[in-house]
Scaffold this active site. Structure first.
Site, PDB file in Angstrom:
ATOM      1  N   GLU A 148      -7.616  -3.048   3.520  1.00  0.00           N
ATOM      2  CA  GLU A 148      -6.921  -1.813   3.878  1.00  0.00           C
ATOM      3  C   GLU A 148      -7.633  -1.029   4.974  1.00  0.00           C
ATOM      4  O   GLU A 148      -7.319   0.131   5.225  1.00  0.00           O
ATOM      5  CB  GLU A 148      -6.724  -0.957   2.623  1.00  0.00           C
ATOM      6  CG  GLU A 148      -5.869  -1.681   1.585  1.00  0.00           C
ATOM      7  CD  GLU A 148      -5.654  -0.885   0.319  1.00  0.00           C
ATOM      8  OE1 GLU A 148      -6.102   0.278   0.266  1.00  0.00           O
ATOM      9  OE2 GLU A 148      -5.038  -1.419  -0.616  1.00  0.00           O
ATOM     10  N   ASP A 169      -9.343   5.920  -6.440  1.00  0.00           N
ATOM     11  CA  ASP A 169      -8.516   5.038  -7.266  1.00  0.00           C
ATOM     12  C   ASP A 169      -9.464   4.267  -8.168  1.00  0.00           C
ATOM     13  O   ASP A 169     -10.188   3.385  -7.706  1.00  0.00           O
ATOM     14  CB  ASP A 169      -7.696   4.085  -6.389  1.00  0.00           C
ATOM     15  CG  ASP A 169      -6.884   3.085  -7.210  1.00  0.00           C
ATOM     16  OD1 ASP A 169      -6.843   3.226  -8.452  1.00  0.00           O
ATOM     17  OD2 ASP A 169      -6.282   2.176  -6.605  1.00  0.00           O
ATOM     18  N   GLU A 191      -6.536   8.211  -9.268  1.00  0.00           N
ATOM     19  CA  GLU A 191      -5.465   7.251  -9.539  1.00  0.00           C
ATOM     20  C   GLU A 191      -5.879   6.291 -10.651  1.00  0.00           C
ATOM     21  O   GLU A 191      -7.016   5.822 -10.672  1.00  0.00           O
ATOM     22  CB  GLU A 191      -5.160   6.478  -8.257  1.00  0.00           C
ATOM     23  CG  GLU A 191      -4.005   5.501  -8.359  1.00  0.00           C
ATOM     24  CD  GLU A 191      -3.762   4.789  -7.038  1.00  0.00           C
ATOM     25  OE1 GLU A 191      -3.355   3.617  -7.071  1.00  0.00           O
ATOM     26  OE2 GLU A 191      -3.998   5.407  -5.967  1.00  0.00           O
ATOM     27  N   LYS A 236       5.498   2.593  -4.821  1.00  0.00           N
ATOM     28  CA  LYS A 236       5.380   1.361  -4.044  1.00  0.00           C
ATOM     29  C   LYS A 236       6.724   0.649  -4.097  1.00  0.00           C
ATOM     30  O   LYS A 236       7.159   0.224  -5.175  1.00  0.00           O
ATOM     31  CB  LYS A 236       4.276   0.466  -4.612  1.00  0.00           C
ATOM     32  CG  LYS A 236       2.876   1.047  -4.482  1.00  0.00           C
ATOM     33  CD  LYS A 236       1.856   0.162  -5.173  1.00  0.00           C
ATOM     34  CE  LYS A 236       0.429   0.666  -4.961  1.00  0.00           C
ATOM     35  NZ  LYS A 236      -0.556  -0.126  -5.727  1.00  0.00           N
TER      36      LYS A 236
END
Length: 441
Positions: free
Chosen positions: A205, A242, A288, A340
């Site tokens: 990412e 997260d 998260e 998502k």
């Protein structure tokens, strides 16, 4: 409006070099749309099915020729002839055609590629931007980005347990300035890591994935990088993490294990206290998946103990599914949902989840996946729904920057009179006092 005349799918590659589905939709009056589906690395067990071929001699079993064939041979025959603007009817027709609760027959990757392509073809035919087509003239809120600048857990090969350490430019006046602040902090972070002899190659990412001694060291580096860039931690740039705790949960011992770092084990109560300590020490505004996706009662517990201080986001917990979200709202579990599109498989169902969250006072964070593409649909979707937050990676890798660049284009198109960047106020699930506490930390 005109009817759909042709639907065609092919196998293309995502940002990890793995196959994914691309679909194209053509209309009677010349409208054209293309949709490419992303793919996740750490996936919730309740997600819609991503149909793979399983042929080990081809792409190591990850081919998607079956999903492509399902578009070309089954979905196309059903959907050709529909009015291109009838998105809801088209999505529902594909769901019915699949006939399974998790889209396991045709594949969510086949269905979603067509769903996105249909919306893009309709926008093209109407000659309006995608965000305008989906959201109408009310679409005007530019999202506060979650920028994943340090990777750990399943997204890396290091000794960090938490999957993502993110920066959020909550004090920026515009999305352009937010992106600038994020970029500057990212580059200062790179310099700090390099100066300490740490690896600065980037992960899936776009974030850095060096080794750290524990889960607090990345947070310390974020604070240093924010300050080195000339910003104040909390007031200008807050932190999000997260935990991806389902990767840490051991169902046999019923404990959370820091399996990538120290090996330390925690009961649920101890793990909540551990996270609470991090929130007290650092300007963390969002966590998260702090609890395993199947431990509903523990989600209620952490929400009652931490939910008034920070955003608690359900990703693997909710998997963009209105059935799970409805249950969570009723129980008082979490105060935010990660959105998502490929977790559920159609734009219609995605938008239903966003609206349900907002009506309940939960925030909705539109998100990428670790295996991304050049498709920028989520940038338009987050503006179309005025969701207010987006999670789409770091300040490197074209597949991530494509979304940020699209957001800057949209902000330009909306002009300063219409576009609104809410920053800290995008956390409408937190009280004014809680937001002030983050700013003042």
């Amino acid at each position: 409006m005109s009817a759909i005349t042709e639907i065609y799918a092919r196998e293309v590659l995502d940002s990890r070099g793995n196959p994914t589905v691309e679909a194209e939709v053509y209309t009677q009056d010349g409208g054209f749309g293309r949709g490419i589906v992303p793919s996740g690395a750490s996936t919730g067990e309740h997600e819609a099915v991503e149909l793979r071929d399983g042929d080990k001699d081809r792409y190591m079993g990850k081919g998607v020729t079956k999903a492509v064939a399902n578009v070309n041979d089954i979905i196309a025959k059903e959907i050709v002839g529909y009015e291109v603007t009838d998105q809801v009817a088209i999505d529902k027709a594909m769901i019915a055609l699949d006939g399974t609760p998790n889209k396991g027959k045709l594949g969510a990757n086949a269905i979603l590629a067509v769903s996105i392509a249909v919306a893009r073809a309709a926008a093209d035919e109407l000659q309006v931007p995608l965000y305008n087509y989906i959201g109408g003239f009310n679409a005007h809120v530019l999202p506060t980005p979650m920028m994943n600048v340090i990777n750990g857990g399943a997204h890396s090969d290091n000794k960090v347990d938490f999957q993502e350490f993110m920066i959020m430019p909550v004090g920026a006046p515009t999305v352009k300035e937010a992106i600038r602040m994020g970029s500057e902090t990212f580059h200062h972070l790179q310099k700090l890591l390099a100066a300490d002899g740490k690896v600065t190659s980037v992960g899936d990412e776009g974030g850095f994935a060096p080794d750290f001694a524990n889960n607090e060291e990345p947070l310390e580096y974020l604070i240093k990088a924010i300050e080195a860039a000339g910003y104040k931690p909390g007031k200008d740039i807050a932190i999000a993490v997260d935990v991806a705790s389902s990767e840490l949960w051991d169902n046999d011992s019923k404990k959370y294990k820091l399996r990538w770092s120290t090996g330390e084990e925690f009961t649920t109560e101890e793990f909540i206290k551990y996270l609470e300590g991090l929130v007290a020490k650092y300007p963390i505004i969002s966590i998260e998946d702090p609890i395993d996706e199947n431990n509903w009662d523990d989600w209620v517990t952490i929400t009652s103990e931490l939910g008034k201080k920070v955003q608690l986001v359900g990703d693997d917990f909710f998997v963009t599914n209105t059935e799970y979200l409805r249950k969570g709202i009723k129980m008082g579990a979490a105060n935010s949902i990660l959105i998502k599109v490929n977790q559920i498989g159609t734009l219609t169902e995605t938008m239903e989840a966003i609206e349900m969250a907002k009506e309940a006072g939960y925030t909705a964070i539109v998100s990428h996946r670790s295996g991304e593409t050049e498709d920028t649909t989520i940038a338009d979707l987050v503006v179309a729904t005025n969701a207010g937050q987006i999670k789409t990676g770091s300040m490197s890798r074209t597949d991530r920057l494509a979304k940020y660049n699209q957001l800057m284009r949209i902000e330009d198109q909306l002009t300063d009179l219409v576009a609104k960047y809410k920053g800290i106020n995008s956390f409408y699930n937190l009280s004014e006092q809680a937001r002030q506490d983050i700013i003042n930390k």
